[in-house]
Design a protein around this motif. Sequence first.
Motif, short mmCIF file in Angstrom:
data_model
loop_
_atom_site.label_atom_id
_atom_site.label_comp_id
_atom_site.label_asym_id
_atom_site.label_seq_id
_atom_site.Cartn_x
_atom_site.Cartn_y
_atom_site.Cartn_z
N ASP A 1 -41.77 -12.74 -8.95
CA ASP A 1 -41.14 -12.43 -10.22
C ASP A 1 -39.92 -13.33 -10.38
O ASP A 1 -38.95 -13.21 -9.64
CB ASP A 1 -40.73 -10.95 -10.26
CG ASP A 1 -40.34 -10.49 -11.66
OD1 ASP A 1 -40.47 -11.29 -12.60
OD2 ASP A 1 -39.92 -9.33 -11.80
N GLU A 2 -39.99 -14.24 -11.35
CA GLU A 2 -38.90 -15.18 -11.64
C GLU A 2 -38.43 -15.91 -10.39
O GLU A 2 -37.26 -15.81 -10.01
CB GLU A 2 -37.71 -14.44 -12.26
CG GLU A 2 -38.07 -13.60 -13.47
CD GLU A 2 -37.87 -14.32 -14.80
OE1 GLU A 2 -37.51 -15.52 -14.76
OE2 GLU A 2 -38.10 -13.72 -15.85
N SER B 1 -41.73 -8.08 -15.53
CA SER B 1 -41.41 -7.36 -14.29
C SER B 1 -42.15 -6.04 -14.21
O SER B 1 -42.62 -5.64 -13.14
CB SER B 1 -39.90 -7.11 -14.21
OG SER B 1 -39.21 -8.33 -14.20
MG MG Z 1 -37.99 -9.30 -15.27
#
Ligand code: MG
Lengths: 307, 282
Positions: free
Chosen positions: A165-166, A55
Amino acid sequence: MVDSEPAETIALELRGIGKAYGRGANAKRAVDDVSLRVRCGEVYGFLGPNGAGKSTTIRMALSLIRPTAGEALIFGRHPTEKGALARVGSLVDGGTFYGFLSGRDNLRVLARTQGGDGARIDEVLERVELDRDAKRKVKGYSTGMKQRLGVAAALLDNPDLVILDEPANGLDAAGIQDMRALIRGLAAEGKAVFLSSHLLHEVEQICDRVAVVHKGKLLREATVGELLDVGDALRIEAEPGDAALAALGGRWPAQRTETGLTVQASRADTPEIVRQLAAANVDIFAIGPDGHSLEDIFLTMTRDSDA
Amino acid sequence: MLDAVYAEALKLRRHRATWLMVWIYPIVVALILIGVLLYGAVAPAGEAGTTATAEQWINNTLIFWEIPKSAPGRFLIAGFAALVFAGEYGWNTWKLIIPARARWQLIAAKWVVVVGFVLISLIVTDLIGLIGELLGSLQGEAIPAGVTIGALLEAHIRAIGFALAPILYTVAFAGLFGVLTQSILATVILSIALVIIEGLLPLLAVLGHNYMPGISTPLIEVLPLYHVANVMAWAKGQGMTLALGPDAAIGFSFGASLAILSAWIAAAAAATQLRFARQDLN
Ligand SMILES: [Mg+2]
Ligand SMILES: Nc1ncnc2c1ncn2[C@@H]1O[C@H](COP(=O)(O)OP(=O)(O)OP(=O)(O)O)[C@@H](O)[C@H]1O
């Protein structure tokens, strides 16, 4: 050399990027000297366990946080440069939105902030199947709905580079399927996709290339195939285990496990192994490739990098 | 830039806090006006007691421009500014909009929206008040001779100008506190503290002069607290003289106080931009 590549095809480049939190002796390097290139038309996975620095890296690429070393380049330009991020769509933190506004109004705010007129709002809402809930306040959205609105927001300005992100966090099985199809579709349109994940099986099915990060450092960059190829092994559930071990007779190195054994052998050896076990009166319940967990890969890699 | 302002307005115009802290004035005044008119329609007409001169009458219509000068009015302005500047941290929404536009423009748009919304609200309130006077005159309360549209307009524009000083000052510091503390609550508390200290200034000035005259007087002369009060006092025609003791006082001209206050507002706005430009948004 890669440097002769036309700059246009490199959507995202990280050059020795790093972030240290705190100063002096207490400084913690969340990201340390990460370099990589993401090209148009490919899905690039950024894989690492919790706290690896995924992140943080993504936020530096989006100019949300300032790198303390190195730089990120978006189509050759600094993310803080005027208009550099105009070709980027992003999803971080599972979609961050104004809870007091409806889904559609959130996209209208974003479109205006981008300087657009919001002509694509209906299109992206439909693409993530949120058109029917678009009038509801985001406050009342489920995790998956927020995530899908996040994807809609990322696609709103028809970006050439999509940073996620994810993206699979909080999605159910069907949602993950949809997400995969959508991401592959983006790459097929020639867009570059950069996504992070902490689960190997998530990236192995959609990514062309993968970078593995651990404790802020990039351990390895590889295709998914290369990554999984850490030596062949088969997992066999069989009883009795000792008899099975004896039956293989040292032809293939094998180890006892709780439910049977793991055998250092390739897929092509499977029929022969089954025959040998059957001849020795061993009951076979299951046999298949020994899936390497991400942990195994990290262990191998950190062992390699320590050596 | 216009797009950024539009986006910011879109975000906030119907927020519950905007109703409570900004749109409340025209709503309340309109309700009161309707009540008064209804009462006037049923009650027997009283004797027309217009003794006010044209100037007094006009000054009475400027009442709503006292709001941004009053402590409660400034609490509400500060509260709204806190929501606008610090809200994005708590909502976690900077991540949505920062990649979409230059940071300084996002902050500038917030300035425009806070000041713009407050001004729009007060101007609409002012107009409702004037309509009320007009309707009242139809019910028998005569408008004194000598009240011209021109004189009325001039007085109201002048009042808006003076009201801008406390509005800009309040927004500048609330914006700075918002970016520094990243919390709506902390911003509100700091802003309220600033107004309260300003109210205590006559007392603090005397105490300061008594115990540490060498520090206290220059401090009062440099800090914005006295100057904002002084500028607002000049709006009524006379500056604020701050008595320090039997033989000492501080009194600045309108121009000097306005210049110092403007410098503080500009400094706070610049500090907000500088801090935000370098801020990590995790
Ligand atoms: Mg993360
Ligand atoms: N503001 C901060 N101050 C200090 N350390 C931080 C800060 N933000 C992140 N870190 C540290 O940086 C490291 C990397 O965090 P990051 O969030 O990038 O990891 P991640 O790979 O995204 O993990 P996850 O899979 O849990 O999302 C962590 O050890 C974290 O504790």
